[in-house]
Write a protein that holds these residues in place. Structure first.
Motif, PDB file in Angstrom:
ATOM      1  N   LEU A  61       0.827  -1.211   0.000  1.00  0.00           N
ATOM      2  CA  LEU A  61       0.000   0.000   0.000  1.00  0.00           C
ATOM      3  C   LEU A  61       0.856   1.253   0.000  1.00  0.00           C
ATOM      4  CD1 LEU A  61       0.349   1.196   3.084  1.00  0.00           C
ATOM      5  CD2 LEU A  61      -1.366  -0.520   3.617  1.00  0.00           C
ATOM      6  N   LYS A  62       0.193   2.368  -0.325  1.00  0.00           N
ATOM      7  CA  LYS A  62       0.776   3.687  -0.122  1.00  0.00           C
ATOM      8  C   LYS A  62      -0.012   4.356   0.994  1.00  0.00           C
ATOM      9  CE  LYS A  62       2.966   4.960  -4.451  1.00  0.00           C
ATOM     10  NZ  LYS A  62       2.489   4.036  -5.503  1.00  0.00           N
ATOM     11  N   VAL A  63       0.692   5.077   1.861  1.00  0.00           N
ATOM     12  CA  VAL A  63       0.001   5.735   2.967  1.00  0.00           C
ATOM     13  C   VAL A  63       0.088   7.248   2.799  1.00  0.00           C
ATOM     14  CG1 VAL A  63       2.058   5.460   4.454  1.00  0.00           C
ATOM     15  CG2 VAL A  63      -0.152   5.979   5.493  1.00  0.00           C
ATOM     16  N   TRP A 138      -4.238   1.055  -2.332  1.00  0.00           N
ATOM     17  CA  TRP A 138      -3.618  -0.071  -3.034  1.00  0.00           C
ATOM     18  C   TRP A 138      -3.599   0.140  -4.549  1.00  0.00           C
ATOM     19  CZ3 TRP A 138      -5.923  -0.758   1.654  1.00  0.00           C
ATOM     20  CH2 TRP A 138      -5.202  -1.496   2.607  1.00  0.00           C
ATOM     21  N   ASN A 139      -4.460   1.016  -5.040  1.00  0.00           N
ATOM     22  CA  ASN A 139      -4.594   1.205  -6.487  1.00  0.00           C
ATOM     23  C   ASN A 139      -4.926  -0.137  -7.155  1.00  0.00           C
ATOM     24  OD1 ASN A 139      -4.662   2.658  -8.845  1.00  0.00           O
ATOM     25  ND2 ASN A 139      -2.440   2.655  -9.186  1.00  0.00           N
ATOM     26  N   LYS A 140      -5.701  -0.927  -6.467  1.00  0.00           N
ATOM     27  CA  LYS A 140      -6.068  -2.274  -6.941  1.00  0.00           C
ATOM     28  C   LYS A 140      -7.216  -2.737  -6.054  1.00  0.00           C
ATOM     29  CE  LYS A 140      -5.671  -6.511  -8.594  1.00  0.00           C
ATOM     30  NZ  LYS A 140      -7.156  -6.628  -8.503  1.00  0.00           N
ATOM     31  N   GLU A 312       5.733  -1.198  -8.420  1.00  0.00           N
ATOM     32  CA  GLU A 312       4.942  -0.562  -7.361  1.00  0.00           C
ATOM     33  C   GLU A 312       3.442  -0.799  -7.492  1.00  0.00           C
ATOM     34  OE1 GLU A 312       6.498   2.479  -5.094  1.00  0.00           O
ATOM     35  OE2 GLU A 312       7.671   0.620  -5.182  1.00  0.00           O
ATOM     36  N   ARG A 313       3.068  -1.862  -8.184  1.00  0.00           N
ATOM     37  CA  ARG A 313       1.661  -2.032  -8.496  1.00  0.00           C
ATOM     38  C   ARG A 313       1.260  -3.498  -8.447  1.00  0.00           C
ATOM     39  NH1 ARG A 313       0.513  -0.401 -14.396  1.00  0.00           N
ATOM     40  NH2 ARG A 313      -1.100  -1.962 -14.458  1.00  0.00           N
ATOM     41  N   LEU A 314       0.084  -3.784  -7.882  1.00  0.00           N
ATOM     42  CA  LEU A 314      -0.434  -5.148  -7.863  1.00  0.00           C
ATOM     43  C   LEU A 314      -1.224  -5.417  -9.139  1.00  0.00           C
ATOM     44  CD1 LEU A 314      -1.836  -5.390  -4.223  1.00  0.00           C
ATOM     45  CD2 LEU A 314      -0.007  -6.814  -5.160  1.00  0.00           C
TER      46      LEU A 314
HETATM   47  C1  LIG Z   1      -2.619   3.140 -10.504  1.00  0.00           C
HETATM   48  O1  LIG Z   1      -2.537   2.108 -11.470  1.00  0.00           O
HETATM   49  C2  LIG Z   1      -2.656   2.571 -12.787  1.00  0.00           C
HETATM   50  C3  LIG Z   1      -2.671   1.375 -13.704  1.00  0.00           C
HETATM   51  O2  LIG Z   1      -3.568   0.409 -13.257  1.00  0.00           O
HETATM   52  C4  LIG Z   1      -1.512   3.507 -13.124  1.00  0.00           C
HETATM   53  O3  LIG Z   1      -1.643   3.988 -14.432  1.00  0.00           O
HETATM   54  C5  LIG Z   1      -1.540   4.673 -12.137  1.00  0.00           C
HETATM   55  O4  LIG Z   1      -0.429   5.503 -12.348  1.00  0.00           O
HETATM   56  C6  LIG Z   1      -1.516   4.167 -10.713  1.00  0.00           C
HETATM   57  N1  LIG Z   1      -1.722   5.280  -9.804  1.00  0.00           N
HETATM   58  C7  LIG Z   1      -0.945   5.498  -8.739  1.00  0.00           C
HETATM   59  C8  LIG Z   1      -1.283   6.672  -7.917  1.00  0.00           C
HETATM   60  O5  LIG Z   1      -0.009   4.786  -8.466  1.00  0.00           O
END
Ligand SMILES: *[C@@H]1O[C@H](CO)[C@@H](O)[C@H](O)[C@H]1NC(C)=O
Ligand SMILES: *[C@@H]1O[C@H](CO)[C@@H](O)[C@H](O)[C@H]1NC(C)=O
Ligand SMILES: *[C@@H]1O[C@H](CO)[C@@H](O)[C@H](O)[C@H]1NC(C)=O
Ligand SMILES: *[C@@H]1O[C@H](CO)[C@@H](O)[C@H](O)[C@H]1NC(C)=O
Ligand SMILES: *[C@@H]1O[C@H](CO)[C@@H](O)[C@H](O)[C@H]1NC(C)=O
Ligand SMILES: [Ca+2]
Length: 405
Positions: A61-63, A138-140, A312-314
């Motif tokens: 996660l990001k806080v 979580w952006n997910k 940095e992404r799930l």
């Molecule tokens: C969230 O994920 C999307 C892709 O699913 C990405 O384009 C976006 O930059 C991400 N946003 C953050 C704040 O990390």
């Protein structure tokens, strides 16, 4: 000579229970998206509903804090304890590593002694509220599988709201209200999770259970009870997960209730320990959190059994020819019928509802009527009954026709 065997069995059972304390054995299903098999025509794949394993979600996660400069230590500050205003040896200095209390310390490994914790500035602006938002993103989409547990190093707040978002932080709904006095703080009747029934599961309650003051020094946690809610369908020890899965499958609201993209802890009033706030020594009032637990799994619509953390992404590792971060679409060239989520039913393997290749035959408009049906096609393809894909005989799909258990 039955005795030893019995003891052994009991020991075995105990160790199984210990090993699966977090996840009863019934959680184990849906770990395979496909398996190899044979038909008269040779080897083939069987497709099944699948989902990633549940995990500690705080690693991903990001806080965000609001106000952003609410963390203590800039400038340095000395705090007194709630119990004793003359005991003032809690120093916070953002510039000194040993005396700093940044937000990361809410998510670090809590195995050592003393605990590490985030701490806010004190309530210098009393009587203006000391309001702090801690937002976890979580952006997910995530499905919660265990209680959310927030452990306070300070006294637990006298007023707080746990909120959730399902749309990446655009809109927020309360999950639970917490107060020493629910009527006074939120004009809500105090309730506990024990008052909730199958029919009121989606109700948002205010609880006084986690807000008692400094007297209960050993009880420092604030919970959002996921398992007690699961238990309404799955039984007290979550033995009947099939029943819960059946409900989740057929009730979107219920599924959505346990699904989030973000959480927000709104701290509204710190512990004061007394009826009157000591205006002469406001260094006694602040928030400090040592640990936050969020257990869950990536939501992949039952089309993936793994979820990876990359850049940095799930992201779900989609199978069944689906695609998208949640496997929410059919891949290009696999749109012979409308996308649909996999199904937990029938228990225990579910139904994959795979996306079918376009070459299966053109589909007209929204009604899904099929033209030029090829002779080898299963005529039931359109209404999600079990069907055979022409390209690969033996692929089982469809099958939403099972009654809830
Ligand atoms: C969230 O994920 C999307 C892709 O699913 C990405 O384009 C976006 O930059 C991400 N946003 C953050 C704040 O990390
Ligand atoms: C945070 O910043 C705001 C605006 O810059 C300021 O008014 C406020 O006093 C600061 N708060 C703390 C706790 O430093
Ligand atoms: C709070 O009380 C202690 C003990 O009297 C004192 O040392 C401290 O300076 C006081 N803090 C404030 C902000 O008055
Ligand atoms: C916290 O979030 C709420 C909405 O969820 C918002 O109204 C409020 O302004 C935010 N900031 C603070 C400091 O409370
Ligand atoms: C997806 O399509 C490819 C190409 O037809 C096929 O080999 C594969 O087995 C399909 N996967 C699933 C899960 O349906
Ligand atoms: Ca910690």
């Amino acid at each position: 000579m039955r005795f030893p065997l019995l003891l052994t069995l009991q020991a075995l059972w105990l160790s199984v229970c210990q090993a699966t304390q977090h996840y009863p054995t019934t959680w184990g299903h849906y770990d395979l998206c496909k398996s190899h098999g044979y038909t008269d025509e040779g080897p083939t794949w069987y497709y099944m509903a699948c989902q990633p394993e549940a995990a500690d979600m705080t690693k991903y996660l990001k806080v965000y804090l609001d106000p952003p400069n609410i963390t203590c230590g800039d400038p340095p500050e000395t705090y007194c304890t709630l119990e004793n205003p003359y005991m003032c040896n809690n120093e916070c200095d953002a510039a000194t590593e040993e005396l700093a209390h940044p937000p990361e310390l809410m998510f670090d490994f809590e195995g050592r002694n003393p605990t590490t914790f985030w701490q806010s500035s004190s309530w210098k602006k009393y009587p203006k509220p000391l309001a702090v938002n801690i937002t976890l993103s979580w952006n997910k989409t995530i499905e919660l599988t265990d209680d959310i547990v927030i452990t306070f190093e300070s006294g637990r707040p006298e007023q707080m709201v746990l909120e959730k978002s399902l749309d990446y932080g655009r809109s927020w709904q309360p999950y639970q209200f917490y107060a020493t006095d629910c009527l006074d703080a939120f004009t809500m009747e105090p309730k506990t999770v024990k008052d909730i029934t199958q029919h009121t599961l989606l109700d948002i309650i205010c609880t006084e259970e986690y807000s008692r003051g400094y007297v209960w020094k050993n009880d420092k946690t604030v919970r959002f009870e996921i398992k007690d809610r699961f238990a309404l369908f799955a039984g007290p020890k979550l033995h009947n997960m099939a029943s819960l899965y059946g409900q989740l499958d057929t009730t979107k609201n219920l599924r959505d209730f346990f699904t989030i993209t973000d959480l927000r802890i709104r701290l509204l009033r710190p512990a004061t320990g007394a009826t009157m706030v000591d205006e002469n020594n406001l260094s006694r009032y602040f928030y400090a959190i040592s640990d936050i637990k969020v257990h869950g799994r990536c939501k992949c619509n039952l089309h993936a059994n793994s979820c990876i953390f990359d850049k940095e992404r799930l992201t779900c590792e989609c199978e069944h020819n689906t695609t998208g971060p949640d496997c929410g679409r059919c891949k290009r060239n696999y749109q012979a019928r409308a996308w649909s989520a996999g199904s937990y039913l029938p228990i225990p393997k579910g139904t994959a509802n795979i996306c079918l290749p376009n070459s299966v035959g053109p589909v007209i408009g929204g009604r899904g009527k099929r033209l030029q049906r090829r002779p080898d096609l299963n005529p039931d393809l359109d209404n999600e009954k079990p069907s055979i894909s022409p390209e690969s005989p033996g692929i089982i799909s469809g099958g939403k026709d099972v009654e809830a258990l």
